[in-house]
Write a protein that holds these residues in place. Structure first.
Motif, short mmCIF file in Angstrom:
data_model
loop_
_atom_site.label_atom_id
_atom_site.label_comp_id
_atom_site.label_asym_id
_atom_site.label_seq_id
_atom_site.Cartn_x
_atom_site.Cartn_y
_atom_site.Cartn_z
N GLU A 38 38.77 44.12 29.30
CA GLU A 38 39.87 43.29 29.55
C GLU A 38 40.37 43.42 31.29
OE1 GLU A 38 43.29 42.38 26.79
OE2 GLU A 38 42.79 44.36 26.11
N HIS A 39 40.41 44.43 31.80
CA HIS A 39 40.78 44.78 33.07
C HIS A 39 39.69 44.52 33.82
CE1 HIS A 39 44.43 46.63 31.36
NE2 HIS A 39 45.04 46.59 32.56
N ILE A 40 38.33 44.83 33.65
CA ILE A 40 37.22 44.19 34.45
C ILE A 40 37.51 42.76 34.85
CG2 ILE A 40 34.83 44.16 34.53
CD1 ILE A 40 34.57 46.92 33.23
N ALA A 41 37.63 42.05 33.56
CA ALA A 41 37.51 40.73 33.65
C ALA A 41 38.69 40.05 34.52
CB ALA A 41 37.68 40.15 32.14
N LEU A 42 39.93 40.73 34.35
CA LEU A 42 40.98 40.40 35.07
C LEU A 42 40.97 40.67 36.49
CD1 LEU A 42 43.84 41.34 32.39
CD2 LEU A 42 43.17 39.11 33.08
N VAL A 43 40.49 41.89 36.91
CA VAL A 43 40.21 42.19 38.33
C VAL A 43 39.24 41.32 39.14
CG1 VAL A 43 39.45 44.10 39.91
CG2 VAL A 43 40.72 44.78 38.05
N PHE A 198 44.44 45.80 39.16
CA PHE A 198 43.47 46.79 39.83
C PHE A 198 43.89 48.20 39.52
CE2 PHE A 198 42.32 49.20 43.55
CZ PHE A 198 40.75 48.96 43.53
N MET A 199 45.18 48.35 39.52
CA MET A 199 45.48 49.94 39.42
C MET A 199 45.23 50.25 37.85
SD MET A 199 46.61 51.26 41.97
CE MET A 199 47.20 51.14 43.72
N GLY A 200 45.43 49.44 37.10
CA GLY A 200 45.01 49.54 35.56
C GLY A 200 43.66 49.89 35.57
N LEU A 204 41.67 53.17 33.90
CA LEU A 204 40.79 53.09 32.81
C LEU A 204 39.43 53.64 33.25
CD1 LEU A 204 42.08 49.84 31.54
CD2 LEU A 204 42.15 51.78 30.40
N ALA A 205 39.05 53.27 34.31
CA ALA A 205 37.68 53.96 34.79
C ALA A 205 37.45 55.25 35.03
CB ALA A 205 37.20 53.20 36.25
N LEU A 206 38.54 55.84 35.26
CA LEU A 206 38.62 57.35 35.29
C LEU A 206 38.59 57.99 33.92
CD1 LEU A 206 41.28 57.97 38.19
CD2 LEU A 206 38.70 58.36 38.33
N MET A 207 39.31 57.24 33.05
CA MET A 207 39.38 57.80 31.73
C MET A 207 38.04 57.64 30.92
SD MET A 207 42.81 56.04 30.00
CE MET A 207 44.50 56.57 30.43
N VAL A 227 36.30 39.07 26.80
CA VAL A 227 36.74 38.30 28.07
C VAL A 227 37.73 37.09 27.63
CG1 VAL A 227 35.91 36.94 29.82
CG2 VAL A 227 34.51 39.16 29.21
N VAL A 228 37.37 36.55 26.64
CA VAL A 228 38.21 35.31 26.26
C VAL A 228 39.80 35.75 25.90
CG1 VAL A 228 38.72 33.62 24.29
CG2 VAL A 228 36.47 33.73 25.39
#
Length: 311
Positions: A38-43, A198-200, A204-207, A227-228
């Motif tokens: 979700e966050h990758i799509a939003l970024v 972006f911060m999210g 999440l990437a570090l997790m 993504v939808v």
């Protein structure tokens, strides 16, 4: 009328979120993987905003940067993770309804951090909201009490579910206060939103680096649905909401927002066969009524303050 329609449409998109999020969990995908995508799509979508407001980010004070990091790292990342994880243990409708505890968290933290005064009416309506929440979870409290606190798998599940739900409530309620602080520092709303995503993503990437086993191969259809979901509830829903706010008084917007749990309950009942018990319906009614009362009084106080300043 158009403003009300926009906000109700936004609430409908948020309610539809469950129809994608819950089945993805049932497919065996981890909560971390779903929220990360979700966050990758939003970024990626909000990348132009990150570039546009780069000077604003570079000029942030340490306190403002910490607030933005909290909104993204705790609110957007941890809050969404907890919210999604709670679906594995509780009826999703109950999880959604209990999010209405957020005003209590936000107002208490605003009193502590922003030194905002707490009015007497807040305590009264907060009592109604807490009572509604207590009624909703009363059957589970009875189950826990009747077992004399001896461990059982069922108890562990609903305790985890409520724990994750309350973590999401705190994360999102506290993020509201941090967002208000950033607004007071004149940081544009689009800068806050894109910075949040972006911060999210960073958190999440570090997790993900520490939990690589949480990521598995995803079918193209499921990836598309994730993504939808991000576009539907993350971007389209918020766009509709702010379009409604342009023409609708805050008091009416607040009432229109409360169609969200109604839509969610109806959609989950019809499509996911997740009905509510009598206790849950009664508790939800009190909880929503408490939110209506609190927000209407807050709006009346705000109008009165504006009129006094104008005089």
């Amino acid at each position: 009328m158009a403003g009300t329609f926009f906000i109700m449409a936004a609430c409908f998109t948020w309610a539809l979120d469950t129809l994608i999020r819950y089945p993805l969990l049932e497919q065996g995908y981890s909560t971390l993987q779903i929220v990360l995508i979700e966050h990758i799509a939003l970024v990626l979508i909000t990348a132009p905003l990150l570039i546009r407001y780069r000077r604003h980010y570079l000029q942030l004070s340490k306190k403002s940067f910490a607030s933005l990091f909290f909104i993204g790292g705790i609110g957007s990342a941890v809050g969404t993770l907890a919210f999604t994880q709670a679906f594995q243990y509780l009826n999703p409708t109950v999880v959604i309804l209990l999010q209405k505890l957020q005003p209590i968290v936000a107002i208490l933290l605003a009193y502590w951090l922003l030194k905002e005064h707490i009015q007497t009416h807040f305590l009264r309506w907060a009592g109604v909201i807490l009572l509604g929440s207590f009624v909703m979870i009363w059957p589970d409290i009875q189950t826990l009490n009747s077992s004399n606190l001896h461990y059982s798998p069922d108890q562990a599940e609903f305790l985890k579910g409520y724990g994750y739900t309350l973590l999401a409530v705190f994360a999102w309620g506290a993020s509201t206060v941090c967002g208000k602080y950033l607004s007071m520092q004149a940081l544009p709303a689009n800068a806050i939103m894109s910075g949040r995503f972006f911060m999210g993503f960073v958190v999440l990437a570090l997790m993900t680096l520490t939990s690589p086993d949480a990521i598995q191969s995803m079918q193209t259809s499921d990836l598309s649905l994730t993504v939808v979901m991000a576009l539907l509830s993350g971007l389209i829903g918020m766009w509709l909401y702010y379009q409604g706010l342009k023409t609708l008084p805050a008091q009416m917007a607040t009432l229109a927002e409360l169609t969200f749990p109604v839509f969610a309950a109806a959609i989950n009942w019809v499509f996911l066969d997740m009905s509510l018990s009598l206790y849950q319906v009664a508790g939800a009614t009190l909880l929503i009524a408490g939110n209506i009362g609190l927000r209407m009084v807050e709006e009346a106080k705000s109008r009165q303050s504006v009129q006094q300043q104008a005089a």
